[in-house]
Design an enzyme around this catalytic site. Structure first.
Site, PDB file in Angstrom:
ATOM      1  N   TYR A  76       0.848  -1.199   0.000  1.00  0.00           N
ATOM      2  CA  TYR A  76       0.000   0.000   0.000  1.00  0.00           C
ATOM      3  C   TYR A  76       0.876   1.239   0.000  1.00  0.00           C
ATOM      4  O   TYR A  76       1.936   1.264   0.648  1.00  0.00           O
ATOM      5  CB  TYR A  76      -0.862   0.065   1.269  1.00  0.00           C
ATOM      6  CG  TYR A  76      -2.027  -0.885   1.290  1.00  0.00           C
ATOM      7  CD1 TYR A  76      -3.222  -0.558   0.660  1.00  0.00           C
ATOM      8  CD2 TYR A  76      -1.942  -2.097   1.952  1.00  0.00           C
ATOM      9  CE1 TYR A  76      -4.310  -1.417   0.697  1.00  0.00           C
ATOM     10  CE2 TYR A  76      -3.014  -2.975   1.986  1.00  0.00           C
ATOM     11  CZ  TYR A  76      -4.193  -2.632   1.362  1.00  0.00           C
ATOM     12  OH  TYR A  76      -5.254  -3.489   1.381  1.00  0.00           O
TER      13      TYR A  76
ATOM     14  N   TYR B 134      -0.258  -9.833   0.681  1.00  0.00           N
ATOM     15  CA  TYR B 134       0.760  -9.203   1.527  1.00  0.00           C
ATOM     16  C   TYR B 134       0.784  -9.833   2.913  1.00  0.00           C
ATOM     17  O   TYR B 134      -0.220 -10.328   3.396  1.00  0.00           O
ATOM     18  CB  TYR B 134       0.552  -7.684   1.603  1.00  0.00           C
ATOM     19  CG  TYR B 134      -0.768  -7.198   2.148  1.00  0.00           C
ATOM     20  CD1 TYR B 134      -1.026  -7.139   3.509  1.00  0.00           C
ATOM     21  CD2 TYR B 134      -1.765  -6.759   1.281  1.00  0.00           C
ATOM     22  CE1 TYR B 134      -2.230  -6.666   4.000  1.00  0.00           C
ATOM     23  CE2 TYR B 134      -2.973  -6.286   1.754  1.00  0.00           C
ATOM     24  CZ  TYR B 134      -3.204  -6.238   3.118  1.00  0.00           C
ATOM     25  OH  TYR B 134      -4.404  -5.775   3.593  1.00  0.00           O
TER      26      TYR B 134
ATOM     27  N   ARG C 211      -2.459 -11.995   3.819  1.00  0.00           N
ATOM     28  CA  ARG C 211      -3.838 -11.717   3.399  1.00  0.00           C
ATOM     29  C   ARG C 211      -4.063 -12.272   1.998  1.00  0.00           C
ATOM     30  O   ARG C 211      -3.236 -12.089   1.103  1.00  0.00           O
ATOM     31  CB  ARG C 211      -4.104 -10.205   3.329  1.00  0.00           C
ATOM     32  CG  ARG C 211      -4.145  -9.434   4.624  1.00  0.00           C
ATOM     33  CD  ARG C 211      -5.286  -9.771   5.560  1.00  0.00           C
ATOM     34  NE  ARG C 211      -6.537 -10.224   4.967  1.00  0.00           N
ATOM     35  CZ  ARG C 211      -7.514  -9.435   4.518  1.00  0.00           C
ATOM     36  NH1 ARG C 211      -7.419  -8.140   4.595  1.00  0.00           N
ATOM     37  NH2 ARG C 211      -8.613  -9.934   4.009  1.00  0.00           N
TER      38      ARG C 211
ATOM     39  N   HIS D 115      -7.069  -8.893  -2.142  1.00  0.00           N
ATOM     40  CA  HIS D 115      -8.400  -8.314  -1.934  1.00  0.00           C
ATOM     41  C   HIS D 115      -8.408  -6.848  -2.335  1.00  0.00           C
ATOM     42  O   HIS D 115      -7.349  -6.197  -2.400  1.00  0.00           O
ATOM     43  CB  HIS D 115      -8.829  -8.447  -0.467  1.00  0.00           C
ATOM     44  CG  HIS D 115      -7.881  -7.749   0.458  1.00  0.00           C
ATOM     45  ND1 HIS D 115      -6.708  -8.333   0.885  1.00  0.00           N
ATOM     46  CD2 HIS D 115      -7.891  -6.506   1.006  1.00  0.00           C
ATOM     47  CE1 HIS D 115      -6.055  -7.489   1.648  1.00  0.00           C
ATOM     48  NE2 HIS D 115      -6.744  -6.354   1.738  1.00  0.00           N
TER      49      HIS D 115
ATOM     50  N   HIS E 295     -10.497  -3.317  -1.154  1.00  0.00           N
ATOM     51  CA  HIS E 295     -11.419  -2.705  -0.183  1.00  0.00           C
ATOM     52  C   HIS E 295     -12.417  -1.828  -0.940  1.00  0.00           C
ATOM     53  O   HIS E 295     -12.026  -1.086  -1.843  1.00  0.00           O
ATOM     54  CB  HIS E 295     -10.657  -1.831   0.807  1.00  0.00           C
ATOM     55  CG  HIS E 295      -9.673  -2.593   1.650  1.00  0.00           C
ATOM     56  ND1 HIS E 295     -10.001  -3.103   2.889  1.00  0.00           N
ATOM     57  CD2 HIS E 295      -8.381  -2.931   1.432  1.00  0.00           C
ATOM     58  CE1 HIS E 295      -8.933  -3.713   3.395  1.00  0.00           C
ATOM     59  NE2 HIS E 295      -7.948  -3.627   2.530  1.00  0.00           N
TER      60      HIS E 295
HETATM   61 FE   LIG Z   1      -6.041  -4.622   2.714  1.00  0.00          FE
END
Ligand SMILES: [Fe+2]
Length: 230
Positions: free
Chosen positions: A101, A140, A150, A153, A155
């Protein structure tokens, strides 16, 4: 409004011990409902800036194109009776193709992409449709448990007709090998409800020689309602 039965465990609980952060942040006392004020119900939903025609395309926010697999994410926002919900702001945020991110607290040692911010927005049309062009996010690590990763995905946030009407959820990709060990995915304990968070590979909307497509309908109520985060 639909009165179709919906399992109690179709939305994630505030406390889900396998998802470690909820042990700290889940409220320890019963919640107290607070009535909305008039301005919360009638006030403007959006900021001053209108959603621009290019805001849905995360691959065109910079001079160069982001790295990774270009994808189309599209679907409809529907009420519990299957009716389209128009004029809904859909916001999206995600990691880049490397699973990073662009955020100050993300310390995953994977490269940032100077051509990818990871955020976009769109407004549903009269048929409740939205469409994004983006990059397939990478998995990640997140230190929740030993070797925790994770599942890939995206969001998503939806605003209704007032600022206080907001839903937040996550969209997953079909066949992800990380589902079994992702407690955020499993915090939706009902299996049928969990599968509502997995997008559908959509060959029809795939653009030949350009991008694969995934379809993700967001249902607001009823048995088919998309699970939402508290
Ligand atoms: Fe996330």
């Amino acid at each position: 409004m639909s009165t179709i039965y919906r399992p109690a465990d179709a939305d994630p609980p505030l406390l889900f011990p396998d998802y470690k952060a909820t042990r700290i942040r889940a409220p320890k006392r019963p919640l107290i409902p607070i009535e909305h004020t008039l301005s919360e119900i009638t006030g403007p939903v959006y900021g001053h800036e209108r959603v621009g025609p290019g805001d849905h395309d995360l691959t065109k926010q910079f001079e160069g194109e982001p790295l990774g697999e270009r994808i189309i994410v599209h679907g409809r926002v529907l009420d519990g009776d299957g009716r389209p919900v128009p004029d809904t702001l859909v916001e999206l945020w995600q990691a880049n193709a490397s699973g990073r991110y662009r955020h100050v607290v993300d310390r995953h040692p994977a490269p940032l992409d100077p051509n990818f911010a990871g955020a976009g927005r769109a407004v549903t049309d009269r048929d409740g449709r939205y469409r994004f062009v983006t990059i397939k996010p990478g998995a990640y690590p997140w230190r929740n448990h030993d070797n925790a990763w994770r599942a890939a995905h995206i969001h998503l946030s939806l605003f209704g007709r007032a600022f206080a009407q907001r839903l937040v959820t996550q969209m997953y990709f079909p066949g992800d090998p990380l589902f079994f060990q992702d407690p955020i995915f499993h915090s939706v304990r009902d299996q049928d409800a969990r599968e509502l968070m997995i997008s559908r590979f959509d060959l029809e909307q795939t653009v030949p020689e350009w991008a694969l497509a995934y379809e993700f309908d967001i249902v607001l109520r009823g048995r088919e309602a998309t699970p939402v985060e508290a």
